[in-house]
Design a protein around this motif. Sequence first.
Motif, PDB file in Angstrom:
ATOM      1  N   ASP A 175      43.820  42.661  49.406  1.00 24.91           N
ATOM      2  CA  ASP A 175      44.522  43.692  50.167  1.00 24.91           C
ATOM      3  C   ASP A 175      44.359  45.062  49.512  1.00 24.91           C
ATOM      4  N   GLY A 176      44.247  46.095  50.332  1.00 19.98           N
ATOM      5  CA  GLY A 176      44.080  47.461  49.855  1.00 19.98           C
ATOM      6  C   GLY A 176      45.214  47.977  48.995  1.00 19.98           C
ATOM      7  N   LYS A 177      46.389  47.343  49.052  1.00 23.30           N
ATOM      8  CA  LYS A 177      47.517  47.787  48.221  1.00 23.30           C
ATOM      9  C   LYS A 177      47.225  47.636  46.729  1.00 23.30           C
ATOM     10  N   TRP A 178      46.162  46.901  46.397  1.00 23.58           N
ATOM     11  CA  TRP A 178      45.799  46.681  44.999  1.00 23.58           C
ATOM     12  C   TRP A 178      44.906  47.784  44.441  1.00 23.58           C
ATOM     13  N   THR A 204      44.891  50.096  35.926  1.00 23.28           N
ATOM     14  CA  THR A 204      44.644  49.059  34.915  1.00 23.28           C
ATOM     15  C   THR A 204      43.265  49.212  34.304  1.00 23.28           C
ATOM     16  N   PHE A 205      42.261  49.433  35.147  1.00 24.74           N
ATOM     17  CA  PHE A 205      40.889  49.594  34.639  1.00 24.74           C
ATOM     18  C   PHE A 205      40.795  50.792  33.694  1.00 24.74           C
ATOM     19  N   ALA A 206      41.456  51.888  34.043  1.00 23.36           N
ATOM     20  CA  ALA A 206      41.411  53.086  33.196  1.00 23.36           C
ATOM     21  C   ALA A 206      42.146  52.848  31.874  1.00 23.36           C
ATOM     22  N   LYS A 207      43.317  52.238  31.950  1.00 21.63           N
ATOM     23  CA  LYS A 207      44.158  52.040  30.755  1.00 21.63           C
ATOM     24  C   LYS A 207      43.506  51.092  29.757  1.00 21.63           C
ATOM     25  N   LEU A 264      49.152  38.767  37.716  1.00 21.68           N
ATOM     26  CA  LEU A 264      47.823  38.286  38.093  1.00 21.68           C
ATOM     27  C   LEU A 264      47.252  37.274  37.108  1.00 21.68           C
ATOM     28  N   ILE A 265      47.654  37.374  35.831  1.00 21.34           N
ATOM     29  CA  ILE A 265      47.241  36.369  34.844  1.00 21.34           C
ATOM     30  C   ILE A 265      48.491  35.753  34.222  1.00 21.34           C
ATOM     31  N   GLN A 266      49.454  35.434  35.055  1.00 19.31           N
ATOM     32  CA  GLN A 266      50.597  34.606  34.695  1.00 19.31           C
ATOM     33  C   GLN A 266      51.154  34.820  33.289  1.00 19.31           C
ATOM     34  N   THR A 267      51.733  35.986  33.029  1.00 20.05           N
ATOM     35  CA  THR A 267      52.467  36.212  31.785  1.00 20.05           C
ATOM     36  C   THR A 267      53.599  35.192  31.749  1.00 20.05           C
ATOM     37  N   THR A 268      53.681  34.423  30.661  1.00 19.18           N
ATOM     38  CA  THR A 268      54.648  33.329  30.569  1.00 19.18           C
ATOM     39  C   THR A 268      55.369  33.371  29.233  1.00 19.18           C
ATOM     40  N   GLY A 269      56.670  33.137  29.260  1.00 18.73           N
ATOM     41  CA  GLY A 269      57.469  33.039  28.040  1.00 18.73           C
ATOM     42  C   GLY A 269      58.094  34.358  27.629  1.00 18.73           C
ATOM     43  N   LYS A 270      59.305  34.268  27.106  1.00 18.97           N
ATOM     44  CA  LYS A 270      60.079  35.451  26.724  1.00 18.97           C
ATOM     45  C   LYS A 270      59.337  36.311  25.698  1.00 18.97           C
ATOM     46  N   PRO A 308      52.763  44.709  42.611  1.00 19.98           N
ATOM     47  CA  PRO A 308      51.337  44.917  42.338  1.00 19.98           C
ATOM     48  C   PRO A 308      51.034  45.745  41.096  1.00 19.98           C
ATOM     49  N   ARG A 309      51.736  46.852  40.886  1.00 15.57           N
ATOM     50  CA  ARG A 309      51.416  47.705  39.738  1.00 15.57           C
ATOM     51  C   ARG A 309      51.559  46.936  38.426  1.00 15.57           C
ATOM     52  N   TYR A 310      52.691  46.295  38.236  1.00 10.52           N
ATOM     53  CA  TYR A 310      52.929  45.608  36.970  1.00 10.52           C
ATOM     54  C   TYR A 310      52.219  44.257  36.902  1.00 10.52           C
TER      55      TYR A 310
END
Length: 195
Positions: free
Chosen positions: A12-15, A22-25, A111-117, A141-143
């Motif tokens: 989707d274009g919202k990405w 993200t690519f720049a950072k 998008l890559i499943q951040t898991t755990g505190k 989407p941003r985060y």
Amino acid sequence: MFESQLLALGIDGKWKEPLEETFAKYEINTNDRQACFLGQCMHESGGFKFLRENLNYSAKALMATWPSRFPDLDTATAHERQPDKIANKVYGGRMGNTEDGDGAKYIGRGLIQTTGKENYTHCGEALGIDLISAPQLLEEPRYAALSAGWFWNKRGLNALADQGDIDTMTKRINGGNIGLADRKAKIDKVRSILG
């Protein structure tokens, strides 16, 4: 990254803006790096559609996925189709999850499943947001994209993309080679569209 290329990938274009940020950072700034990042994220998120881990498992699936945590049918049956209970069983007491309910609160997101505190803490610090109080931000989407970029950077995946080492990259993302053929196919598809 142009919106037409994203749409050609079924994204989707919202990405567009979250990915560009993200690519720049995180210096995901070559076709190889972008192809690998997008291909891996497409696999991990079901084509940028699932930003929250689905733990609605049957007893048999629990035993197959986590045999050490669900060693018998009775244990698995007591947890099946109860995502919060499953999360607390499989993630409780590890990855920084120390309090009752942490496993369910800090399940895989983004998008890559951040898991755990612990990962939520470090990711939030890196992004300048409070993910401990608001873990659901990783479903935006941003985060979702920035957290994937944070993980990508932390694990040194740009270097592996530069080398074309998809096998090692996949192991660093999920601990094994689960879905390796699908990941490679998605990366190849992105490469063909990026040119």
